[in-house]
Design an enzyme around this catalytic site. Sequence first.
Site, short mmCIF file in Angstrom:
data_model
loop_
_atom_site.label_atom_id
_atom_site.label_comp_id
_atom_site.label_asym_id
_atom_site.label_seq_id
_atom_site.Cartn_x
_atom_site.Cartn_y
_atom_site.Cartn_z
CG HIS A 93 -0.52 -0.01 2.52
ND1 HIS A 93 -0.17 1.14 3.18
CD2 HIS A 93 -0.34 -1.02 3.40
CE1 HIS A 93 0.21 0.83 4.42
NE2 HIS A 93 0.13 -0.47 4.58
CG ASP A 95 -2.77 4.17 2.57
OD1 ASP A 95 -2.35 3.13 2.06
OD2 ASP A 95 -3.71 4.20 3.38
CG ASP A 126 2.22 0.13 7.79
OD1 ASP A 126 1.86 -0.45 6.76
OD2 ASP A 126 1.43 0.57 8.64
CD GLU A 160 -3.49 -1.43 5.10
OE1 GLU A 160 -3.84 -2.41 5.78
OE2 GLU A 160 -2.91 -0.45 5.59
CD GLU A 161 -1.86 2.25 7.38
OE1 GLU A 161 -2.62 1.86 8.28
OE2 GLU A 161 -0.70 1.83 7.26
CG ASP A 189 0.49 -4.02 5.48
OD1 ASP A 189 1.43 -3.34 5.92
OD2 ASP A 189 -0.69 -3.62 5.46
CG HIS A 383 0.25 2.54 12.47
ND1 HIS A 383 -1.13 2.50 12.46
CD2 HIS A 383 0.63 2.03 11.29
CE1 HIS A 383 -1.54 1.98 11.31
NE2 HIS A 383 -0.49 1.68 10.59
ZN LIG Z 1 0.38 -1.40 6.38
#
Ligand SMILES: [Zn+2]
Length: 407
Positions: A93, A95, A126, A160-161, A189, A383
């Site tokens: 992903h 984003d 990520d 995706e987020e 992921d 994150h």
């Molecule tokens: Zn991810």
Amino acid sequence: MSEAVLAYLDGCREAVIELQRGLVAIPALGPDNGGEGEAAKYAYVRDYLQGLGFADIRDIPAPDARVPGGQRPNLAAVLPGMDASRTLWVIAHLDIVPPGDLALWTSDPYQLVVDGDLIFGRGVEDNHQALVSAAMVAGGLKATGGVPPINFGLVCVADEETGSKYGLDYILKSAPELFKPTDLILVPDSGLPDGSMIEVAEKSMFWLKVTVLGKQCHASVPSQGVNTLVAAADFILRVRGLKDDFPATDAMFDPPVSTFEPTKKEANVENVNTVPGRDVFYVDCRVLPVYQVDAVYARLKAIGETVAGRHGVRIEYEVVQMEQATAPTDPESEIVTRLRRAIREVYDVSARPMGIGGGTVAAYLRRRGLPAAVWAKIMHNAHQPNEHASISNCIGDAKVMARLLFG
Ligand SMILES: [Zn+2]
């Protein structure tokens, strides 16, 4: 043939750093996270992939009026193999999530920092690691002139987020023929620092927005109003009690229980001397497949009724996301068995098929009967502030992809 690609990957450190540096410098935040979407990063990635020899790049943009240009970009790039009817897909992903409190970062989240084997920056793990690993495999195929037994495909998705509505979910609705049931699909992921977890099942996901409505007034005369912060706080403290209502455990999952977490809280009044008349918070639930997610919603509403009665507030709900868990990917499926072998060959690790809390895009694939495995060797700090990733993991994961590709 694969040996030449593996040897090429050993020399990829600088290429990994260079691509990561480029990706980190282009924040790709979805509009739900206050950003302008993934368009700039997509353009950078598309150019890069073209340079690697991906001649066949299909764009599958999802209309989204909230971002400049009105589209959320998705692409599927394919390098042909000898048997063109099958593809090993890697899904990454574009984003990222916001950096959060900048005071907790020791460097600019949008400027790559390299420290030995580690790289720092928002998105490096990520989900740049997946994209970069796949790009290195493509680079290896180009450099060695290798033609793999089946196609090598890279899908880069938006959103995706924040739910995948404009990402993989959109691709599967508007271009369902892209993936075939005989394809091999890897979603790098999620994973563990030792690379020992292959995720084959997910919990149900339920995100709920809760709006508490009361009456605003001057804080010196609270009896003239109805304080929604107090009512919201009461509700929030009761949410974790759901673990007693839904107590099942399942050892295939980590953690082995359902989770119920109050998370985001919207700002209410701006000044200290006002009793708020409107408070908004959110709840993130990850529910074991044994339960219907509707039952969790019903239980939360029942809590809301109790809170409304106690505090004299009115409560409104908005479902942000509700996905009932799907049937797991068969732990004996080809993607899982081949992946386990490749992981053992590259990392000398015996990987185990497991379930996690949901949130990867694999559920959308499984819902359509496409067996997908989620795996990466990651440091597990997505994150978080000072997000970092290991260059050797990125190269090792590329070797796993190469071994998967060459069988
Ligand atoms: Zn991810």
